[in-house]
Design a protein around this motif. Sequence first.
Motif, short mmCIF file in Angstrom:
data_model
loop_
_atom_site.label_atom_id
_atom_site.label_comp_id
_atom_site.label_asym_id
_atom_site.label_seq_id
_atom_site.Cartn_x
_atom_site.Cartn_y
_atom_site.Cartn_z
N THR A 92 0.81 -1.22 0.00
CA THR A 92 0.00 0.00 0.00
C THR A 92 0.84 1.27 0.00
O THR A 92 0.30 2.35 -0.21
CB THR A 92 -0.91 0.04 1.24
OG1 THR A 92 -0.10 -0.10 2.41
CG2 THR A 92 -1.96 -1.05 1.20
N HIS A 93 2.14 1.15 0.27
CA HIS A 93 2.97 2.35 0.41
C HIS A 93 4.41 1.99 0.08
O HIS A 93 4.88 0.90 0.41
CB HIS A 93 2.87 2.88 1.85
CG HIS A 93 3.45 4.26 2.03
ND1 HIS A 93 4.80 4.49 2.22
CD2 HIS A 93 2.86 5.48 2.03
CE1 HIS A 93 5.00 5.79 2.34
NE2 HIS A 93 3.84 6.41 2.23
N ILE A 94 5.10 2.93 -0.57
CA ILE A 94 6.52 2.77 -0.86
C ILE A 94 7.23 4.09 -0.63
O ILE A 94 6.63 5.16 -0.70
CB ILE A 94 6.78 2.30 -2.31
CG1 ILE A 94 6.01 3.16 -3.32
CG2 ILE A 94 6.48 0.82 -2.47
CD1 ILE A 94 6.32 2.84 -4.76
N SER A 95 8.53 4.01 -0.35
CA SER A 95 9.36 5.20 -0.22
C SER A 95 10.80 4.82 -0.52
O SER A 95 11.17 3.64 -0.51
CB SER A 95 9.23 5.80 1.19
OG SER A 95 9.68 4.87 2.17
N LEU A 96 11.61 5.82 -0.78
CA LEU A 96 13.03 5.61 -1.09
C LEU A 96 13.90 5.84 0.14
O LEU A 96 13.61 6.71 0.97
CB LEU A 96 13.48 6.55 -2.20
CG LEU A 96 13.02 6.25 -3.62
CD1 LEU A 96 13.51 7.34 -4.56
CD2 LEU A 96 13.51 4.90 -4.08
N HIS A 97 14.96 5.06 0.23
CA HIS A 97 15.97 5.26 1.27
C HIS A 97 17.32 4.93 0.64
O HIS A 97 17.69 3.75 0.56
CB HIS A 97 15.70 4.38 2.49
CG HIS A 97 16.66 4.62 3.62
ND1 HIS A 97 16.46 5.59 4.59
CD2 HIS A 97 17.84 4.03 3.94
CE1 HIS A 97 17.46 5.58 5.44
NE2 HIS A 97 18.30 4.63 5.07
N GLY A 98 18.01 5.96 0.18
CA GLY A 98 19.30 5.74 -0.46
C GLY A 98 19.18 4.85 -1.68
O GLY A 98 18.42 5.15 -2.61
N ARG A 99 19.88 3.74 -1.69
CA ARG A 99 19.89 2.82 -2.83
C ARG A 99 18.78 1.78 -2.76
O ARG A 99 18.79 0.82 -3.53
CB ARG A 99 21.24 2.09 -2.90
CG ARG A 99 22.44 3.00 -3.07
CD ARG A 99 23.74 2.22 -3.13
NE ARG A 99 24.04 1.56 -1.85
CZ ARG A 99 23.99 0.26 -1.64
NH1 ARG A 99 23.61 -0.56 -2.61
NH2 ARG A 99 24.31 -0.26 -0.46
N TYR A 100 17.84 2.00 -1.84
CA TYR A 100 16.80 0.99 -1.62
C TYR A 100 15.41 1.59 -1.78
O TYR A 100 15.19 2.79 -1.55
CB TYR A 100 16.93 0.39 -0.23
CG TYR A 100 18.27 -0.27 0.00
CD1 TYR A 100 18.56 -1.52 -0.56
CD2 TYR A 100 19.25 0.36 0.75
CE1 TYR A 100 19.79 -2.12 -0.36
CE2 TYR A 100 20.49 -0.24 0.95
CZ TYR A 100 20.75 -1.48 0.39
OH TYR A 100 21.98 -2.06 0.58
N LEU A 101 14.48 0.71 -2.14
CA LEU A 101 13.06 1.04 -2.17
C LEU A 101 12.38 0.21 -1.08
O LEU A 101 12.60 -1.00 -0.98
CB LEU A 101 12.47 0.69 -3.54
CG LEU A 101 11.01 1.08 -3.78
CD1 LEU A 101 10.88 2.60 -3.86
CD2 LEU A 101 10.52 0.46 -5.09
N LEU A 102 11.58 0.87 -0.24
CA LEU A 102 10.90 0.23 0.88
C LEU A 102 9.42 0.08 0.56
O LEU A 102 8.81 1.02 0.03
CB LEU A 102 11.07 1.06 2.14
CG LEU A 102 12.50 1.46 2.50
CD1 LEU A 102 12.50 2.50 3.61
CD2 LEU A 102 13.32 0.26 2.89
N ALA A 103 8.85 -1.07 0.88
CA ALA A 103 7.44 -1.31 0.62
C ALA A 103 6.75 -1.80 1.87
O ALA A 103 7.25 -2.69 2.57
CB ALA A 103 7.27 -2.35 -0.50
N ALA A 104 5.58 -1.21 2.19
CA ALA A 104 4.73 -1.67 3.28
C ALA A 104 3.65 -2.55 2.68
O ALA A 104 2.86 -2.09 1.85
CB ALA A 104 4.10 -0.49 4.02
N ASN A 105 3.63 -3.82 3.09
CA ASN A 105 2.73 -4.81 2.51
C ASN A 105 1.55 -5.06 3.44
O ASN A 105 1.70 -5.68 4.50
CB ASN A 105 3.49 -6.10 2.25
CG ASN A 105 4.73 -5.87 1.41
OD1 ASN A 105 4.68 -5.21 0.39
ND2 ASN A 105 5.87 -6.39 1.86
#
Length: 338
Positions: A92-105
């Motif tokens: 439902t949500h994603i955001s960037l952190h440096g070289r990574y993409l974060l996803a809330a499932n």
Amino acid sequence: MSTVYIGSFTSWGPPVGPGFQAGTVDSASGKLTITGGVPGIVDPSWFTYSRDGRILYSTIESDPGKVTAFNVTDPQKPRVLNSAPVKGAAPTHISLHGRYLLAANYSSGSVSVLSLQGDGRVGPVVDVAQHVGNGRDPHAHQVVTDPSGKWIVAVDLGADSVYVYSLDSGKLKQNQQLKLPDGLGPRHLAFHPNGRYAYILGELRSEVTVAAWDPAAGRFTAGQVISTLGDANPPENFPAEIQISPDGRFVYASNRGHESIATFAVGEQGKRLSFMSTTPSGGSWPRHFTLGPTGRWVYVSNQRAGTINWLPRDPATGKLGTSAGSVAVNNVGIVSFK
């Protein structure tokens, strides 16, 4: 003119038009005009952008869940770069952190860390943090980086918790689990620009919890709790989105059921909120809203009405006016400025 991207749920009813669309906004009149779309995109529900603005990343809220990368160098002609699985269900949500993409499932109640390739394409998952529910299944709904850039913060509706993680070499390590009252259903939070407070929106209790944030220790301390409804008492209400004005003076939250946007004044350098008013959202089930670049318009995704409405905003007083216009978007979930 500003560019906007629009996501809608294509599997929640008869599909009408593309799930991913582009448009423009006239900053003077507030009018949003849809200019085109990308066919075949299923349930794009949240967007985030690369730092240089060339790439848009979208959740694909399916099971199994995916993330899709679009090249938006030509803003009105987005093109798909690639898609990658998140190793979770219904992100439902994603955001960037440096070289990574974060996803809330949401459905799997987990947070995924995905690598990013040099050209902006989404790479494989390198870590997954699994949450545990609080009498209900876990439902991770948001994941962001704190203002210091050091910590990863995940909001879980089913666990009634906000998790704080460190991220080292792609691996998440839990630093805190802020346990909130049973049945609050925290959905999203917004940090104050001063980086010392966050406002946690409870979907199941129609409340905002003000939490002090210690970026050195990576820990929240819960404080004031305030209703999103004032004195209103609708038969049902499920708040969805919370945002703060860039100047840090006003907080806004959407009420699904009461069909309104609540406005709060921020006091004591972020420590306290004061309820000001609710303003009709212009439609039914305001899932998401966003402030336009000038701060003079608020764009509301009224999911059940199938409209995006624009409400005038006075930047000096924070007050919203009634809807000045709308555009039809079936099952709309998000409108986002590039």
